[in-house]
Write an enzyme that holds these catalytic residues in place. Structure first.
Site, mmCIF file in Angstrom:
data_model
loop_
_atom_site.group_PDB
_atom_site.id
_atom_site.type_symbol
_atom_site.label_atom_id
_atom_site.label_comp_id
_atom_site.label_asym_id
_atom_site.label_seq_id
_atom_site.Cartn_x
_atom_site.Cartn_y
_atom_site.Cartn_z
ATOM 1 N N GLU A 48 -14.799 -6.543 21.112
ATOM 2 C CA GLU A 48 -13.292 -6.494 21.843
ATOM 3 C C GLU A 48 -13.560 -5.330 22.959
ATOM 4 O O GLU A 48 -12.507 -5.723 23.897
ATOM 5 C CB GLU A 48 -12.450 -6.156 20.691
ATOM 6 C CG GLU A 48 -11.987 -6.923 19.789
ATOM 7 C CD GLU A 48 -13.196 -7.301 18.490
ATOM 8 O OE1 GLU A 48 -14.026 -6.462 18.524
ATOM 9 O OE2 GLU A 48 -12.996 -8.345 17.853
ATOM 10 N N GLU A 62 -12.749 -14.590 21.488
ATOM 11 C CA GLU A 62 -13.534 -15.000 20.365
ATOM 12 C C GLU A 62 -13.171 -16.351 19.566
ATOM 13 O O GLU A 62 -11.791 -16.482 19.255
ATOM 14 C CB GLU A 62 -13.798 -13.695 19.300
ATOM 15 C CG GLU A 62 -14.330 -12.622 19.614
ATOM 16 C CD GLU A 62 -14.104 -11.294 18.791
ATOM 17 O OE1 GLU A 62 -13.703 -11.359 17.683
ATOM 18 O OE2 GLU A 62 -14.084 -10.255 19.391
ATOM 19 N N ASP A 112 -4.899 -5.774 14.649
ATOM 20 C CA ASP A 112 -5.755 -4.872 13.970
ATOM 21 C C ASP A 112 -7.089 -4.263 14.749
ATOM 22 O O ASP A 112 -7.454 -3.514 14.722
ATOM 23 C CB ASP A 112 -6.090 -5.346 12.664
ATOM 24 C CG ASP A 112 -4.826 -5.910 12.000
ATOM 25 O OD1 ASP A 112 -4.177 -5.193 11.002
ATOM 26 O OD2 ASP A 112 -4.487 -7.130 11.929
ATOM 27 N N PHE A 113 -7.699 -5.269 15.641
ATOM 28 C CA PHE A 113 -8.731 -5.210 16.312
ATOM 29 C C PHE A 113 -8.579 -4.508 17.635
ATOM 30 O O PHE A 113 -9.585 -4.394 18.282
ATOM 31 C CB PHE A 113 -9.646 -6.347 16.332
ATOM 32 C CG PHE A 113 -9.734 -7.197 14.938
ATOM 33 C CD1 PHE A 113 -9.670 -6.817 13.773
ATOM 34 C CD2 PHE A 113 -10.035 -8.716 15.114
ATOM 35 C CE1 PHE A 113 -9.860 -7.477 12.638
ATOM 36 C CE2 PHE A 113 -10.080 -9.437 13.864
ATOM 37 C CZ PHE A 113 -9.854 -8.716 12.772
ATOM 38 N N ILE A 114 -7.427 -4.483 17.986
ATOM 39 C CA ILE A 114 -7.107 -4.155 19.222
ATOM 40 C C ILE A 114 -7.305 -2.590 19.336
ATOM 41 O O ILE A 114 -7.668 -2.045 20.316
ATOM 42 C CB ILE A 114 -5.796 -4.316 19.882
ATOM 43 C CG1 ILE A 114 -5.574 -4.849 21.248
ATOM 44 C CG2 ILE A 114 -4.836 -3.320 19.341
ATOM 45 C CD1 ILE A 114 -4.259 -5.266 21.704
ATOM 46 N N HIS A 174 -5.491 -6.824 8.307
ATOM 47 C CA HIS A 174 -5.130 -8.025 8.902
ATOM 48 C C HIS A 174 -3.663 -8.191 9.023
ATOM 49 O O HIS A 174 -3.356 -9.363 9.167
ATOM 50 C CB HIS A 174 -5.787 -8.928 8.394
ATOM 51 C CG HIS A 174 -7.298 -9.592 8.753
ATOM 52 N ND1 HIS A 174 -8.343 -8.343 8.477
ATOM 53 C CD2 HIS A 174 -7.897 -10.097 9.435
ATOM 54 C CE1 HIS A 174 -9.500 -9.058 8.834
ATOM 55 N NE2 HIS A 174 -9.335 -9.881 9.293
HETATM 56 C C1 LIG Z 1 -13.778 -6.418 15.209
HETATM 57 C C2 LIG Z 1 -13.245 -7.835 14.506
HETATM 58 N N1 LIG Z 1 -13.407 -8.884 15.522
HETATM 59 C C3 LIG Z 1 -13.354 -10.216 15.028
HETATM 60 C C4 LIG Z 1 -13.066 -10.390 13.698
HETATM 61 C C5 LIG Z 1 -12.788 -11.790 13.137
HETATM 62 N N2 LIG Z 1 -14.079 -12.087 12.420
HETATM 63 C C6 LIG Z 1 -14.176 -12.201 11.261
HETATM 64 S S1 LIG Z 1 -15.669 -12.595 10.451
HETATM 65 C C7 LIG Z 1 -16.401 -12.871 12.115
HETATM 66 C C8 LIG Z 1 -17.682 -13.275 12.357
HETATM 67 C C9 LIG Z 1 -18.417 -12.090 11.857
HETATM 68 O O1 LIG Z 1 -19.882 -12.643 12.180
HETATM 69 P P1 LIG Z 1 -21.029 -11.855 11.428
HETATM 70 O O2 LIG Z 1 -20.966 -10.342 11.873
HETATM 71 O O3 LIG Z 1 -22.213 -12.635 11.951
HETATM 72 O O4 LIG Z 1 -21.086 -12.108 9.913
HETATM 73 P P2 LIG Z 1 -20.917 -13.300 9.244
HETATM 74 O O5 LIG Z 1 -19.569 -13.881 9.136
HETATM 75 O O6 LIG Z 1 -21.849 -14.296 9.535
HETATM 76 O O7 LIG Z 1 -21.165 -12.896 7.626
HETATM 77 C C10 LIG Z 1 -15.144 -12.509 13.000
HETATM 78 C C11 LIG Z 1 -15.462 -12.805 14.752
HETATM 79 C C12 LIG Z 1 -13.008 -9.354 12.981
HETATM 80 N N3 LIG Z 1 -12.921 -9.495 11.405
HETATM 81 N N4 LIG Z 1 -13.425 -7.921 13.199
#
Ligand SMILES: Cc1ncc(C[n+]2csc(CCOP(=O)(O)OP(=O)(O)O)c2C)c(N)n1
Lengths: 330, 330
Positions: free
Chosen positions: B60, B29, B85-87, B129
């Site tokens: 993931e 990502e 944490d996301f693994i 995190h």
């Molecule tokens: C499982 C997971 N993968 C990656 C992340 C890192 N991360 C935090 S916010 C985000 C984007 C989320 O996008 P969206 O669901 O569209 O919500 P928005 O941030 O636009 O409110 C990511 C990839 C995470 N927190 N959890």
């Protein structure tokens, strides 16, 4: 008009609250990752604000405005983000993960997890025949997560009372939705779970509330679940100071500013004959309220380490001493 | 020698390996547009294009599975999971597939791939995190688990991990990305499975991992002023563990302390201390001491999170105490 004016007040409060949080993040008084909410207030007020106190809301890593719209006090949300004892999670969670069970509010910083959790809340509500429903908010990015598909299907086959709200703010970090979601609209995925396809312009707060009420009603009548794609736009970066140029054009943001929900509500109110002075006085009131809030919040204390680790688990009765000599101790 | 950051050392490793072998690709990502969370792949999308630098949706499980499949087809994927944490979401792909296929195919399938992630506290991001989950991977047969502690090590180890034909779980520490250290211009590799004696000493052996290595070295420096001489060993690869280097050291010093940020209970530190007890029992003047993080979710904010994990002071204190106990015993 009276209802719209109330929505306007609520959205404006969230707008300024978010600005306050941003300023505190910049001063390093909010410590963790913090995700601004500007421009998305139509979702918080339209959807979260439609719930009753006993209904459950499951939110995201961008939770502060959802929480306030659900009924958590500004004090408890702000001081949580500042890591103070008076926060909803006692200051242990921070700006992207906290629980406020007394307000039926839960959120977390792992994207997509709440779609699974929501099914459980709703299952219990259904089996216990409670007149309550669950709302689950998540982003466009979360709709690519396995839990989106698993959660929707499970809720659909068991007809669970969940209103799934996909808050499509057009981006997941640096991923523009049109590149990372294969179908034209996220709501189209509803068909795959035997659900209706519903998309609303959530920058029109009245439209958002209408859709929310209808969906909530359906769930209350046992006709759930419902998936709604609530279309909006994230005006600030994913986090304060993200490299925005890598994924969008400044011009696009300027265009979006013309369509954001607070501005739209204000214009409509003015057209409807509400005096500008009246709206300005609302602004004034909110500014004063938030100033007092900030002053109070800065005086709150941090949790102690003892309190922080007090509730890791519930000790077993007659348990052996678990804090052995190997680990750090208090 | 040039001093570069840990993040830059990673970037160089990617760059060299991707130029050497076009089958090497990075998938995760925001690894492209954003060059990863801590900018460890900045500029590589421009240089290598989307075949070798793949931005993915938030998925993931699919990302990890995609890596396993591509590796089975002979490619050399580096799967980035943004936070360890996301693994949790990708565990099935890693544990039930990546770790099992070599054996299940009677040695016919090889999976030359890296699961690259980062863990630990230090950035004030609270309990979802900040975790140390390396112990899980040490426990799974078929996986190699690496935790680098310096810019020099991360570069050499990552290059070896990419070239190794086993699935390697490569866990960085989020507090290290901006740390600087000397890295030679010319190419080098650090073999997997080899510990390094980071400081030689005679009185006590300190085995430390990841972020804790720098803490242990600083503690050793302080203890030197009190006339206590510490040997500091960084295993670098947690599994397979370089027992020889550890045993040789403890046979010399007769005292051993294991320092990890992860809590002791059920952890790799227990494995390390068992190795010492099994092989150096007769040489030990005192039982091995573990000095590890608290068994708790990491609380939010800058103060409490640091108090839940070992510090330079606590390590120096614990090592000094161990020595005094040994001397007291005569
Ligand atoms: C499982 C997971 N993968 C990656 C992340 C890192 N991360 C935090 S916010 C985000 C984007 C989320 O996008 P969206 O669901 O569209 O919500 P928005 O941030 O636009 O409110 C990511 C990839 C995470 N927190 N959890």
């Amino acid at each position: 008009m009276r209802q719209l004016q109330q929505f306007y007040r609520e959205m404006l409060l969230l707008r300024y609250f978010d600005q306050l949080c941003r300023a505190l993040k910049m001063k390093d008084i909010i410590y963790s990752g913090y995700h601004p909410y500007e421009g998305q207030e139509g979702v918080a007020v339209g959807f979260c604000g439609a719930l009753k106190p006993e209904d459950v809301l499951l939110s995201t890593h961008r939770p502060h405005c959802h929480a306030v719209a659900k009924g958590c006090s500004l004090e408890s949300v702000l001081t949580e983000m500042m890591g103070r004892r008076t926060g909803c999670s006692g200051g242990l969670g921070g700006a992207m993960q906290f629980l406020a069970p007394e307000n039926q509010f839960y959120c977390g910083s792992v994207v997509g997890s709440n779609l699974g959790l929501a099914t459980g809340f709703a299952l219990a509500m259904k089996q216990k025949k409670l007149d309550r429903i669950c709302m689950c908010i998540f982003g466009d990015g979360a709709s690519n997560h396995g839990t989106f598909h698993e959660g929707l299907n499970l809720a659909a086959i068991w007809k669970l009372p969940v209103v799934f709200v996909c808050e499509n703010n057009q981006f997941a970090e640096a991923m523009p939705v049109q590149e990372f979601v294969a179908c034209e609209r996220i709501s189209m995925r509803a068909r795959g779970y035997g659900l209706e396809e519903i998309t609303v312009d959530a920058n029109d707060v009245e439209e958002a509330r209408r859709a929310a009420n209808e969906a909530i009603e359906r769930c209350r009548r046992g006709k759930g679940p419902v998936l709604i794609e609530a279309v909006t736009y994230r005006i600030q970066g994913h986090y304060v100071g993200d490299p925005e140029g890598t994924y969008r054009d400044r011009k696009e943001v300027e265009t979006a500013r013309n369509k954001e929900p607070v501005k739209r509500a204000r214009e409509k109110l003015l057209q409807g004959g509400v005096e500008a002075a009246e709206l300005d006085s609302i602004e004034q009131e909110i500014e004063e309220e938030l100033e007092a809030l900030q002053e109070w919040a800065l005086k709150q204390e941090f949790p102690t380490l003892e309190a922080a680790i007090d509730h890791v688990g519930i000790p077993l009765e007659n348990a052996p001493e678990v804090r052995g000599p190997q680990s750090l101790t208090l | 020698m040039a001093k570069i950051t840990f993040g830059e050392a990673i970037r160089q490793a990617y760059e060299e390996e991707m130029a050497r072998d076009r089958d090497v690709f990075l998938i995760g990502e925001d690894v492209g547009r954003w060059g990863s969370l801590y900018r460890s792949s900045t500029g590589l999308l421009e240089k290598f294009g989307p075949d070798q630098i793949k931005d993915t949706p938030i998925s993931e499980a699919a990302i990890a599975g995609c890596g396993v499949g591509a590796a089975a087809m002979g490619m050399r994927p580096i799967v980035e999971i943004m936070y360890i944490d996301f693994i949790t979401i990708a565990m099935d792909q890693i544990v039930n597939h990546a770790a099992k296929w070599r054996q299940l195919s009677n040695g016919k399938v090889k999976l030359p791939m890296v699961f690259k992630t980062q863990g630990g506290a230090g950035r004030r991001n609270s309990s979802q995190h900040s975790q140390c989950l390396e112990n899980w991977f040490v426990y799974v047969p078929g996986l190699i688990t690496v935790m680098p502690s310096s810019p020099y090590d991360v570069k050499g180890l990552l290059k070896s991990a990419v070239r190794d034909d086993n699935p390697v779980v490569f866990i960085e520490h989020k507090a290290l990305y901006f740390e600087k250290g000397e890295v030679p211009e010319e190419e080098y590799l650090i073999p997997l499975g080899q510990a390094e004696v980071k400081r030689t000493g005679d009185d006590v052996t300190i085995i430390a991992t990841s972020w804790m290595v720098s803490f242990a070295l600083e503690a050793a420096e302080r203890l030197q002023e009190e006339g206590i001489s510490c040997e500091v060993i960084d295993p670098r690869t947690l599994w397979p563990l370089d027992r020889k280097t550890i045993i040789r050291s403890v046979k010399k010093t007769g005292l051993c302390m294991v320092v990890t940020e992860a809590s002791a209970e059920g952890g790799w530190s227990g494995e390390a201390s068992s190795v010492v007890h099994e092989h150096c029992f007769a040489d030990l003047r005192r039982p091995v001491k573990r000095h590890c993080g608290m068994r708790t979710g990491i609380p939010y904010g800058p103060i409490l999170e640091r108090r839940c994990i070992p510090s330079v002071e606590s390590i120096a204190g614990a090592a000094g105490a161990l020595l005094r106990e040994a001397r007291g015993k005569g």
